[in-house]
Design an enzyme around this catalytic site. Structure first.
Site, PDB file in Angstrom:
ATOM      1  N   HIS A  76       0.849  -1.203   0.000  1.00 37.99           N
ATOM      2  CA  HIS A  76       0.000   0.000   0.000  1.00 37.99           C
ATOM      3  C   HIS A  76       0.883   1.251   0.000  1.00 37.99           C
ATOM      4  O   HIS A  76       0.663   2.198   0.766  1.00 37.99           O
ATOM      5  CB  HIS A  76      -0.969  -0.008   1.184  1.00 37.99           C
ATOM      6  CG  HIS A  76      -2.085  -0.994   1.011  1.00 37.99           C
ATOM      7  ND1 HIS A  76      -3.329  -0.662   0.562  1.00 37.99           N
ATOM      8  CD2 HIS A  76      -2.118  -2.340   1.188  1.00 37.99           C
ATOM      9  CE1 HIS A  76      -4.094  -1.752   0.496  1.00 37.99           C
ATOM     10  NE2 HIS A  76      -3.376  -2.780   0.871  1.00 37.99           N
ATOM     11  N   TYR A 346       3.559  -5.294   9.523  1.00 41.75           N
ATOM     12  CA  TYR A 346       3.423  -3.828   9.415  1.00 41.75           C
ATOM     13  C   TYR A 346       4.537  -3.160  10.227  1.00 41.75           C
ATOM     14  O   TYR A 346       5.104  -2.155   9.832  1.00 41.75           O
ATOM     15  CB  TYR A 346       2.072  -3.348   9.946  1.00 41.75           C
ATOM     16  CG  TYR A 346       0.860  -3.662   9.085  1.00 41.75           C
ATOM     17  CD1 TYR A 346       0.835  -4.766   8.242  1.00 41.75           C
ATOM     18  CD2 TYR A 346      -0.280  -2.872   9.133  1.00 41.75           C
ATOM     19  CE1 TYR A 346      -0.284  -5.058   7.470  1.00 41.75           C
ATOM     20  CE2 TYR A 346      -1.401  -3.147   8.359  1.00 41.75           C
ATOM     21  CZ  TYR A 346      -1.403  -4.250   7.533  1.00 41.75           C
ATOM     22  OH  TYR A 346      -2.511  -4.545   6.777  1.00 41.75           O
TER      23      TYR A 346
HETATM   24  C1  HEM Z   1      -0.861 -11.491   6.202  1.00 43.20           C
HETATM   25  C2  HEM Z   1      -1.640 -10.568   5.650  1.00 43.20           C
HETATM   26  C3  HEM Z   1      -1.171  -9.169   5.347  1.00 43.20           C
HETATM   27  C4  HEM Z   1       0.099  -8.675   5.207  1.00 43.20           C
HETATM   28  C5  HEM Z   1       1.412  -9.416   5.312  1.00 43.20           C
HETATM   29  C6  HEM Z   1      -0.004  -7.254   4.932  1.00 43.20           C
HETATM   30  C7  HEM Z   1       1.065  -6.397   4.753  1.00 43.20           C
HETATM   31  C8  HEM Z   1       0.990  -5.013   4.755  1.00 43.20           C
HETATM   32  C9  HEM Z   1       2.095  -4.085   4.895  1.00 43.20           C
HETATM   33  C10 HEM Z   1       3.568  -4.488   4.984  1.00 43.20           C
HETATM   34  C11 HEM Z   1       1.603  -2.824   4.900  1.00 43.20           C
HETATM   35  C12 HEM Z   1       2.389  -1.514   5.060  1.00 43.20           C
HETATM   36  C13 HEM Z   1       2.523  -1.210   6.567  1.00 43.20           C
HETATM   37  C14 HEM Z   1       3.278   0.099   6.863  1.00 43.20           C
HETATM   38  O1  HEM Z   1       4.446   0.258   6.453  1.00 43.20           O
HETATM   39  O2  HEM Z   1       2.704   0.976   7.554  1.00 43.20           O
HETATM   40  C15 HEM Z   1       0.176  -2.950   4.727  1.00 43.20           C
HETATM   41  C16 HEM Z   1      -0.685  -1.899   4.629  1.00 43.20           C
HETATM   42  C17 HEM Z   1      -2.026  -2.043   4.457  1.00 43.20           C
HETATM   43  N1  HEM Z   1      -2.770  -3.203   4.479  1.00 43.20           N
HETATM   44 FE1  HEM Z   1      -2.064  -5.050   4.727  1.00 43.20          FE
HETATM   45  N2  HEM Z   1      -1.340  -6.909   4.901  1.00 43.20           N
HETATM   46  C18 HEM Z   1      -2.077  -8.055   5.151  1.00 43.20           C
HETATM   47  C19 HEM Z   1      -3.439  -8.158   5.233  1.00 43.20           C
HETATM   48  C20 HEM Z   1      -4.313  -7.123   5.030  1.00 43.20           C
HETATM   49  C21 HEM Z   1      -5.752  -7.208   5.127  1.00 43.20           C
HETATM   50  C22 HEM Z   1      -6.549  -8.465   5.528  1.00 43.20           C
HETATM   51  C23 HEM Z   1      -6.232  -5.967   4.825  1.00 43.20           C
HETATM   52  C24 HEM Z   1      -7.646  -5.488   4.784  1.00 43.20           C
HETATM   53  C25 HEM Z   1      -8.597  -5.935   5.563  1.00 43.20           C
HETATM   54  C26 HEM Z   1      -5.092  -5.092   4.577  1.00 43.20           C
HETATM   55  C27 HEM Z   1      -5.155  -3.754   4.261  1.00 43.20           C
HETATM   56  C28 HEM Z   1      -4.087  -2.881   4.270  1.00 43.20           C
HETATM   57  C29 HEM Z   1      -4.201  -1.451   4.060  1.00 43.20           C
HETATM   58  C30 HEM Z   1      -5.481  -0.678   3.754  1.00 43.20           C
HETATM   59  C31 HEM Z   1      -2.926  -0.928   4.206  1.00 43.20           C
HETATM   60  C32 HEM Z   1      -2.516   0.535   4.089  1.00 43.20           C
HETATM   61  C33 HEM Z   1      -2.642   1.180   5.452  1.00 43.20           C
HETATM   62  C34 HEM Z   1      -1.964   2.526   5.426  1.00 43.20           C
HETATM   63  O3  HEM Z   1      -2.477   3.428   4.741  1.00 43.20           O
HETATM   64  O4  HEM Z   1      -0.905   2.638   6.061  1.00 43.20           O
HETATM   65  N3  HEM Z   1      -3.948  -5.816   4.716  1.00 43.20           N
HETATM   66  N4  HEM Z   1      -0.174  -4.287   4.637  1.00 43.20           N
END
Ligand code: HEM
Length: 370
Positions: A76, A346
């Site tokens: 993201h 995260y």
């Molecule tokens: C094992 C499952 C998942 C992994 C490994 C993962 C991994 C990540 C990582 C690495 C980030 C960036 C974090 C940062 O640097 O602040 C991120 C952001 C995000 N993820 Fe996931 N994610 C997973 C599951 C999900 C799920 C289930 C959702 C939705 C329900 C989701 C929605 C988001 C969103 C919307 C962001 C952006 C948030 C922001 O604006 O900082 N992710 N994810």
């Protein structure tokens, strides 16, 4: 007059000097503690089992697929900040004692995003959209959530997510994922094949403003009597749903989703209803690929209003980790294994990006001006 023991002049009541063997025993004890700490770090870093999926290896996977973009989220990565407030109508308080559900207003910082680790990726109609929110209640408690505009998640475990990530890596020869690798992924993960059918059946909307964002993972709401209820939540837009238009893909503006939202918010605040879906016994709480039955009770807990937009900058949404386990008293994690995996990954992504030189985001301060 007797002296109190803690005021004894120096020399009196001092502990006897340690014998050589006690000194050795003490040094050995310290050595064991240091070894345990080092072993702990090695374990967390995955050094004992090179195949174990540690948070560091997970983030290495994002970097392998998308490259390293200094200072940006590993997933993201493309995003823009928003701020506003949540007006709770008090109806959520029946399910959760969290202060955010008592009647009243709390400030909110948010971020809209597109998935993947490329912060300059072109907007496209079929791209999943993300909404991160950080509510800060009057008692200082925070509730952070990161949601997406699909009805179920494509994987049920961290390993599934990682396998999907690597299977979707573009082949350098074609610039597209290798169909054979994708086929092998879906053969090994039938739950993802089923989830994809549900995801594809739901049309995308035209923009961020008229998207429904879903938390997807189940949580447990704890009420004032400590009764726990399984809950999933969604943000349902006030702006009318319009299905995405195929002409959108021909739009020469590679930031058109963000630019459309900027134009929309300059015309007036954008609103969503926070809808809590109440689970019944037997509804899956540990598998985000499975929807709950349509007839579950829905509780309208209040209105989210976003009225300001900002480019990512020091101190705003850029520097927030929308960790799904930052929860107030009154919301607890479920047994969904994705939650702890998300929190750990995260944190690893946040730690890496926080220590890096920052580059300007795709959406710049001049883009968000009227
Ligand atoms: C094992 C499952 C998942 C992994 C490994 C993962 C991994 C990540 C990582 C690495 C980030 C960036 C974090 C940062 O640097 O602040 C991120 C952001 C995000 N993820 Fe996931 N994610 C997973 C599951 C999900 C799920 C289930 C959702 C939705 C329900 C989701 C929605 C988001 C969103 C919307 C962001 C952006 C948030 C922001 O604006 O900082 N992710 N994810």
């Amino acid at each position: 007059m007797a002296m109190p023991s803690d005021a004894t002049p120096s020399g009196e009541n001092q502990p006897a000097p340690l014998s050589v063997s006690s000194k050795r025993a003490r040094l050995a004890g310290i050595g064991v503690v240091i070894l345990c700490v080092v072993a702990g770090f090695l374990y967390l870093g995955g050094w004992f089992n090179p195949h174990e999926l540690t948070p560091a290896r997970f983030v290495n996977g994002f970097e392998e697929v998308f490259g390293i973009h200094s200072g940006f989220r590993r997933n993201h990565a493309k995003g823009m900040c928003v701020t506003g407030y949540f007006d709770s109508n008090g109806q959520g308080a029946r399910l959760s004692k969290a202060v955010v559900f008592q009647t009243g207003r709390v400030p909110v910082i948010g971020r809209f995003s597109l998935p993947g680790g490329n912060p300059f990726v072109s907007d496209s109609p079929a791209s999943v959209r993300g909404m991160g929110l950080d509510f800060t209640a009057g008692n200082g408690e925070e509730w952070r959530t990161a949601m997406v505009d699909i009805p179920v998640f494509a994987v049920s475990t961290a390993q599934g997510f990682y396998d999907q990530l690597l299977a979707s890596k573009p082949d350098p020869a074609t610039g597209k994922p290798d169909p054979e690798k994708l086929k092998a992924f879906f053969a090994a993960h039938p739950e993802s094949a089923r989830a994809l059918t549900i995801i594809k059946a739901k049309p995308f909307s035209t923009g961020f403003d008229n998207s429904t964002f879903n938390g997807l993972n189940a949580f447990r709401f704890i009420d004032a009597d400590d009764v726990s209820t399984p809950v999933r939540w969604s943000m349902v837009p006030a702006d009318a749903f319009k299905p995405e238009d195929t002409s959108q893909s021909a739009n020469p503006d590679k930031n058109y989703l963000f630019d459309d939202f900027i134009a929309r918010i300059h015309s007036g605040p954008v609103q969503w209803r926070l809808i809590l879906t109440v689970g019944q016994p037997g509804d899956p709480t540990d598998d985000a690929t499975l929807p709950w039955p349509e007839d579950r009770e829905h509780v309208d807990a209040g209105t989210l209003t976003l009225d300001q937009v900002e480019a990512e900058a020091p101190g705003n949404c850029r520097d927030i980790n929308f960790d799904p386990l930052v929860l107030p008293v009154g919301i607890a994690p479920s047994d969904d294994p994705l939650l702890s995996a998300r929190s750990a990954v995260y944190s690893q992504s946040f730690t890496r990006r926080a220590g890096e030189k920052k580059e300007p985001s795709a959406i710049t301060p001049s883009d968000v001006q009227k």
